[in-house]
Design an enzyme around this catalytic site. Structure first.
Site, PDB file in Angstrom:
ATOM      1  N   LEU A  87      18.975  36.801   9.905  1.00  0.00           N
ATOM      2  CA  LEU A  87      19.374  36.907   8.835  1.00  0.00           C
ATOM      3  C   LEU A  87      20.479  36.037   8.511  1.00  0.00           C
ATOM      4  CD1 LEU A  87      19.336  41.049   8.477  1.00  0.00           C
ATOM      5  CD2 LEU A  87      17.233  38.833   8.249  1.00  0.00           C
ATOM      6  N   HIS A 106       9.433  32.771   6.431  1.00  0.00           N
ATOM      7  CA  HIS A 106       9.607  33.860   5.669  1.00  0.00           C
ATOM      8  C   HIS A 106       8.172  34.278   5.185  1.00  0.00           C
ATOM      9  CE1 HIS A 106      12.213  35.445   2.364  1.00  0.00           C
ATOM     10  NE2 HIS A 106      10.574  35.403   1.606  1.00  0.00           N
TER      11      HIS A 106
HETATM   12  C1  GAR Z   1       9.223  38.435   9.950  1.00  0.00           C
HETATM   13  O1  GAR Z   1       8.212  38.477   9.219  1.00  0.00           O
HETATM   14  C2  GAR Z   1       9.778  37.032   9.441  1.00  0.00           C
HETATM   15  O2  GAR Z   1       8.927  36.589   8.641  1.00  0.00           O
HETATM   16  C3  GAR Z   1      10.863  37.343   8.373  1.00  0.00           C
HETATM   17  O3  GAR Z   1      11.546  38.650   9.309  1.00  0.00           O
HETATM   18  C4  GAR Z   1      10.465  39.561  10.077  1.00  0.00           C
HETATM   19  C5  GAR Z   1      10.860  39.293  11.521  1.00  0.00           C
HETATM   20  O4  GAR Z   1       9.714  39.642  12.427  1.00  0.00           O
HETATM   21  N1  GAR Z   1      11.668  37.059   7.830  1.00  0.00           N
HETATM   22  C6  GAR Z   1      12.802  36.874   6.813  1.00  0.00           C
HETATM   23  O5  GAR Z   1      12.888  38.073   6.605  1.00  0.00           O
HETATM   24  C7  GAR Z   1      13.270  35.984   6.640  1.00  0.00           C
HETATM   25  N2  GAR Z   1      14.375  35.919   4.932  1.00  0.00           N
HETATM   26  P1  GAR Z   1      10.361  39.906  13.856  1.00  0.00           P
HETATM   27  O6  GAR Z   1      11.494  40.408  14.665  1.00  0.00           O
HETATM   28  O7  GAR Z   1       9.201  41.323  14.741  1.00  0.00           O
HETATM   29  O8  GAR Z   1       9.504  38.136  14.364  1.00  0.00           O
END
Ligand code: GAR
Length: 197
Positions: A87, A106
């Site tokens: 983040l 993303h």
């Molecule tokens: C994922 O869906 C990724 O695309 C998103 O966070 C999630 C993490 O999941 N990323 C964002 O929103 C970035 N702006 P995870 O911790 O299970 O890999």
């Protein structure tokens, strides 16, 4: 050829971290050698322990200090960085240290639903509110601006009018699990060399 050491930066659950580590650490091209997490209670740290991947907790404030982060990158001989649900905004010194060597995932079809505040479920709720007929995932190069780097690859999935934000999240997450490792593999195969830090 020497295996490329990948550092994954993550803040939360870490399903992408686990998927990448499982995919690459069984092969010869690359190895997920380090997890960097900014939250000491994030579940991704538990996944790293279970998988035997080294991890480091680096707070948002410490992230701003090259003298904290760069020695970690050198110790694990990191050649490529993946942001997977990380983040905080990446500081400039990291972007300079990994030119065309740092990607982010993303959960939307950028440039739609990107930028500050657009992460995780916020994205899927916005997609639902807009009545989109499709969503998808984007892998892009990391630049100082949030979610604005050149797109490397996108994968899309159709949505039904009755899909809830949770359904949208599930469909998009399946895309990430299926495609993200392969997209990174293609990027790694296209790199001519990996400069040492
Ligand atoms: C994922 O869906 C990724 O695309 C998103 O966070 C999630 C993490 O999941 N990323 C964002 O929103 C970035 N702006 P995870 O911790 O299970 O890999």
């Amino acid at each position: 050829m020497q295996r490329i050491n990948i550092a994954v930066f993550a803040s939360g659950d870490g399903s992408n971290f686990e998927n990448l580590a499982t995919y690459f650490n069984a092969g010869v091209l690359a190895c997920v050698s380090l997890l960097v997490c900014n939250k000491s209670d994030a579940y991704v740290l538990e996944r790293a322990r279970r998988l035997g991947v080294a991890s480091a907790v680096v707070t948002k404030a410490e992230l701003q200090q090259p003298e904290v982060v760069m020695p970690l990158m050198r110790r694990y001989d990191i050649g490529f960085v993946v942001l997977a649900g990380f983040l905080p905004l990446m500081p400039d010194y990291m972007i300079d240290a990994f030119p065309q060597r740092m990607v982010n995932i993303h959960p939307s079809l950028l440039p739609k639903y990107g930028g500050k505040g657009m992460w995780g479920h916020h994205v899927h709720e916005a997609v639902k509110a807009a009545g989109e007929t499709e969503t998808g995932m984007t892998v892009h190069w990391v630049t100082p601006q949030c979610d604005a780097g050149t797109v490397i690859a996108q994968r899309r999935v159709a949505l039904a009018p009755e899909d809830t934000a949770d359904d949208i999240a599930r469909k998009e997450h399946l895309l990430e699990m299926e495609h993200f490792p392969k997209i990174i593999e293609d990027v790694l195969n296209s790199l001519s060399d990996i400069p040492r830090l």
